[in-house]
Design a protein around this motif. Sequence first.
Motif, mmCIF file in Angstrom:
data_model
loop_
_atom_site.group_PDB
_atom_site.id
_atom_site.type_symbol
_atom_site.label_atom_id
_atom_site.label_comp_id
_atom_site.label_asym_id
_atom_site.label_seq_id
_atom_site.Cartn_x
_atom_site.Cartn_y
_atom_site.Cartn_z
ATOM 1 N N LYS A 34 38.728 41.386 26.615
ATOM 2 C CA LYS A 34 37.450 42.156 26.184
ATOM 3 C C LYS A 34 38.348 43.838 26.263
ATOM 4 C CE LYS A 34 32.984 43.009 26.149
ATOM 5 N NZ LYS A 34 32.397 42.470 24.516
ATOM 6 N N LEU A 35 39.276 44.390 27.303
ATOM 7 C CA LEU A 35 39.561 45.324 27.618
ATOM 8 C C LEU A 35 40.310 45.869 26.260
ATOM 9 C CD1 LEU A 35 41.050 45.719 31.583
ATOM 10 C CD2 LEU A 35 38.190 46.822 29.832
ATOM 11 N N MET A 85 32.481 43.948 38.437
ATOM 12 C CA MET A 85 33.574 44.633 37.183
ATOM 13 C C MET A 85 33.187 43.957 35.694
ATOM 14 S SD MET A 85 36.469 45.988 39.059
ATOM 15 C CE MET A 85 36.835 48.308 39.190
ATOM 16 N N ILE A 89 31.726 44.855 32.124
ATOM 17 C CA ILE A 89 32.502 44.506 31.438
ATOM 18 C C ILE A 89 31.919 43.799 30.584
ATOM 19 C CG2 ILE A 89 34.888 44.440 30.613
ATOM 20 C CD1 ILE A 89 36.012 44.944 32.669
ATOM 21 N N GLU A 92 29.115 44.941 28.776
ATOM 22 C CA GLU A 92 28.866 46.069 27.762
ATOM 23 C C GLU A 92 27.632 47.264 28.428
ATOM 24 O OE1 GLU A 92 28.743 44.389 23.967
ATOM 25 O OE2 GLU A 92 30.526 43.691 23.388
ATOM 26 N N TYR A 94 27.725 48.500 30.818
ATOM 27 C CA TYR A 94 28.309 49.659 31.877
ATOM 28 C C TYR A 94 29.290 50.567 31.014
ATOM 29 C CZ TYR A 94 30.872 50.693 35.986
ATOM 30 O OH TYR A 94 31.684 51.763 37.178
ATOM 31 N N LEU A 96 32.606 52.630 29.807
ATOM 32 C CA LEU A 96 34.114 52.118 30.515
ATOM 33 C C LEU A 96 35.131 53.296 29.592
ATOM 34 C CD1 LEU A 96 35.785 49.988 32.356
ATOM 35 C CD2 LEU A 96 36.467 49.194 30.215
ATOM 36 N N ARG A 100 38.138 54.635 34.454
ATOM 37 C CA ARG A 100 37.635 52.543 35.452
ATOM 38 C C ARG A 100 38.175 51.611 34.746
ATOM 39 N NH1 ARG A 100 31.031 54.840 34.084
ATOM 40 N NH2 ARG A 100 31.167 55.263 36.256
ATOM 41 N N ARG A 101 38.763 52.017 33.762
ATOM 42 C CA ARG A 101 39.890 51.035 32.569
ATOM 43 C C ARG A 101 41.557 50.341 33.890
ATOM 44 N NH1 ARG A 101 40.243 49.223 27.888
ATOM 45 N NH2 ARG A 101 38.654 50.159 26.862
ATOM 46 N N VAL A 104 40.082 48.787 36.633
ATOM 47 C CA VAL A 104 39.803 47.322 36.647
ATOM 48 C C VAL A 104 41.415 46.717 36.651
ATOM 49 C CG1 VAL A 104 39.618 45.634 35.456
ATOM 50 C CG2 VAL A 104 37.629 47.501 35.386
#
Length: 131
Positions: A34-35, A85, A89, A92, A94, A96, A100-101, A104
Amino acid sequence: MKRFGSTHISKENRDDTQLFRMRLHLLIVMVKAKLKGYPGGDFRKKAGLETASSVFKAIPRVNFSFIGRASSHLFKERVKLLSVMATAIICEDYPLGVHRREAVLDNIEMITQIAFPSQDLSLFHDVLMAA
C-alpha cells in the motif's frame, strides 16, 4: 513457474503462534504494498482489514517465546501499533505524510528484525499489480 506464498505446513501442526506469524507476515507485505502505491481493490482492502484485526486480537493468545527475548512487551506494543496503523492506511481515511510513512516503515523494520530475522519479506511485483 514462480511459486508465490509460504511453504506447506500441515493443518495439524499449526498453533496460534504459527498462524500469528503468518498473518503478521501478510500484514507487513500488505502495508508495504500500500505504501509503495500498488493497486488495491475492494477484496484486498477487506482482506487487509481482516488481517489487521486478526493480528490485533491474537496478541493475548500468542506465546512470544519465538522472538528469543525475555521482554516481549515492547514487541507486542509494536505489533499492536502496526495493526492500528495498517487499518488506517488500508482504509485510506488517515492522511499519510512523510513522518508518518517513516514511522510505519521503522516499526515494520523493527518487527521484521525480531520476528523474521532470517527471512526476506519482499514484495512480488507481478502478484501485487493484479488488483
